[in-house]
Design an enzyme around this catalytic site. Structure first.
Site, PDB file in Angstrom:
ATOM      1  N   SER A 104       0.823  -1.171  -0.135  1.00 52.08           N
ATOM      2  CA  SER A 104       0.017   0.160   0.086  1.00 52.08           C
ATOM      3  C   SER A 104       0.862   1.310   0.008  1.00 52.08           C
ATOM      4  CB  SER A 104      -1.042  -0.051   1.133  1.00 52.08           C
ATOM      5  OG  SER A 104      -1.934   0.773   1.066  1.00 52.08           O
ATOM      6  N   HIS A 163      -6.708  -5.902  -1.195  1.00 49.08           N
ATOM      7  CA  HIS A 163      -5.411  -4.759  -1.080  1.00 49.08           C
ATOM      8  C   HIS A 163      -4.435  -5.252  -0.241  1.00 49.08           C
ATOM      9  CE1 HIS A 163      -4.012  -0.662  -1.500  1.00 49.08           C
ATOM     10  NE2 HIS A 163      -3.999  -0.843  -0.048  1.00 49.08           N
ATOM     11  N   ASP A 215      -8.555  -3.341  -6.961  1.00 48.18           N
ATOM     12  CA  ASP A 215      -7.906  -3.015  -5.867  1.00 48.18           C
ATOM     13  C   ASP A 215      -8.916  -2.330  -5.019  1.00 48.18           C
ATOM     14  OD1 ASP A 215      -6.515  -1.290  -3.916  1.00 48.18           O
ATOM     15  OD2 ASP A 215      -4.685  -1.399  -5.091  1.00 48.18           O
TER      16      ASP A 215
END
Ligand SMILES: *[C@@H]1O[C@H](CO)[C@@H](O)[C@H](O)[C@H]1NC(C)=O
Ligand SMILES: *[C@@H]1O[C@H](CO)[C@@H](O)[C@H](O)[C@H]1NC(C)=O
Ligand SMILES: *[C@@H]1O[C@H](CO)[C@@H](O)[C@H](O)[C@H]1NC(C)=O
Length: 416
Positions: free
Chosen positions: A193, A358, A290
């Site tokens: 991330s 994610h 995502d």
């Protein structure tokens, strides 16, 4: 006030467990899909935190002025001279107000970080069953407390906020080099991330630390391919958000010049505009759907005043046909952009699966479990390892949803 958008469900899940006192259950147990699973094996011990107090003198500090921190599990046997450096994620802050709010959390202050309770899972795991390629390496997680993917430089006297991400990066890296990493044979810079964006931003800086040596140096960005996308109302939410991050933290001076020589600083915070200029081999791992990007960039609340996307954003089964078409267009943009940008260099790799998730490297369930996500039967740990060690080329693009039955769709499967 901007809410802190924490992207990593695995981490939240662990924190919940830790706070409810059942961390050992998470470490040892093998709850089935619907909860969290871990392969049976040696119990995993929490990895203690190290505060790098010597960095304070050179101004390498968290947003509140406290020292930066990392967790390290030393390598053993064959892995003694091999290092994984993992950059923690956890969104960003894009204004003085939201940064003040963030300062009062573990993402802005090492005083507020959990001190010993960092369980290393997936690519950071010390279990040979869970992490066959990297379990014996030195594994380091650098904590994220600057708010701009380790790339800011500045100080705001009015609020007393420090924006020192780049100094933290340099200070912790110099420390790791000094305690043995400078003579490593193999190194891998990873992150998820916002940590994956940090990997993209620093990949060549990482490579430069080993210049002139025989070290194998590569980078892995997990869930960091944040697209410069148009939202469902026709605006560009993430572009304006990143514009705020870049301006608030003074990021411009630390961006790769291979990008800033032809694009502005905000554009150069998007991986799609940086990766083509990176010389160090990089692997892009991202879900085509995502979930962070769907919620915060494609269909954020601000672009959806009627709330038409609310159900669909948190459960793909609640999406209508029009919404699904928009999600498919988003996937197409992801695939086309990866093919254009990442495949430019033969030494790069990618794995773009058709899951709604994610972050897939730190979670044992997605990294390496009996039913982990795969593309053509090849799982993520195997794909990353094959690419890193040159066992095979890995250029994997999944067929479009719903063709993939190996997915770990976090929003529905990982109820927390
Ligand atoms: C894992 O699951 C198997 C099969 O359900 C069970 O026999 C075993 O005891 C479980 N192991 C742990 C550590 O819970
Ligand atoms: C940066 O460039 C983009 C794309 O050309 C443009 O839309 C944006 O307004 C620019 N941002 C700034 C702060 O100049
Ligand atoms: C994947 O594995 C299954 C079961 O072993 C096999 O039937 C199938 O042909 C494999 N698919 C591919 C694309 O290799």
């Amino acid at each position: 006030m901007e809410k802190i958008m924490i992207a990593k469900l695995w981490e939240i899940f662990l924190m919940v467990l830790v706070f409810t006192g059942s961390a050992q259950a998470a470490a040892d147990g093998n709850m089935s899909r619907g909860g969290m699973r871990r392969l049976a094996g040696a119990p995993v011990a929490p990895v203690p935190i190290t505060l790098l107090t010597s960095a304070v003198g050179i101004g390498a500090v968290c947003m509140d002025g406290t020292p930066p921190a990392f967790h390290m599990d030393p390598g053993s046997g064959e892995g003694k001279n091999r290092w994984i450096v993992h950059l923690e994620g956890g969104s960003w802050c894009e204004s003085l107000g939201s940064c003040l709010y963030r300062k009062a959390s573990r993402l802005g202050s090492s005083d507020l970080m959990n001190k010993e309770l960092m369980y290393f899972g997936g690519i950071l795991s010390s279990s040979p069953a869970e992490n066959p390629d990297f379990f014996s390496w030195n594994r380091v997680m650098i904590r994220y407390c600057d708010g701009a993917s380790f790339a800011g430089e500045g100080y705001d006297a009015g609020t007393g906020l420090f924006f020192r991400g780049q100094r933290i990066w340099n200070a912790v890296m110099q420390h790791l080099l000094s305690i043995g990493m400078s003579s490593a044979d193999q190194v891998l810079l990873t992150g998820s991330s916002a940590g994956a964006l940090a990997v993209v931003l620093h990949c060549d800086q990482f490579g430069a630390f080993f210049a002139g040596r025989d070290t194998t140096v590569k980078c892995l960005a997990d869930a960091g391919f944040f697209l410069d996308a148009v939202n469902v109302a026709g605006g560009r939410t993430l572009r304006s958000y990143f514009g705020g991050v870049v301006a608030t933290h003074g990021v411009a001076q630390n961006l790769p010049t291979s990008c800033t020589d032809h694009l502005n600083a905000t554009s150069c915070f998007f991986p799609q505009n940086i990766i083509g200029g990176i010389d160090t081999p990089i692997f892009v791992l991202n879900a085509a759907y995502d979930t962070w990007q769907i919620r915060e960039s494609l269909a954020p609340d601000g672009a959806d005043p009627s709330g038409a996307w609310r159900a669909c954003k948190s459960n793909r089964l609640a999406c209508n046909e029009l919404q699904m078409n928009i999600l498919q267009a988003f996937r197409n943009q992801m695939v086309v952009t990866v093919l254009r940008v990442v495949s430019r260099s033969r030494s790069n790799g990618y794995f773009i699966n058709s899951c709604f998730t994610h972050g897939q490297t730190e979670n044992p369930a997605t990294w390496n479990a009996y039913d982990s996500p795969a593309i053509q039967n090849k799982t993520i740990w195997k794909s990353v390892g094959d690419w890193y060690f040159g066992r095979a080329e890995v250029r994997a693009i999944d067929c479009a949803y719903p063709c993939d039955y190996t997915c770990y769709h976090d929003m529905e499967d990982q109820l927390i």
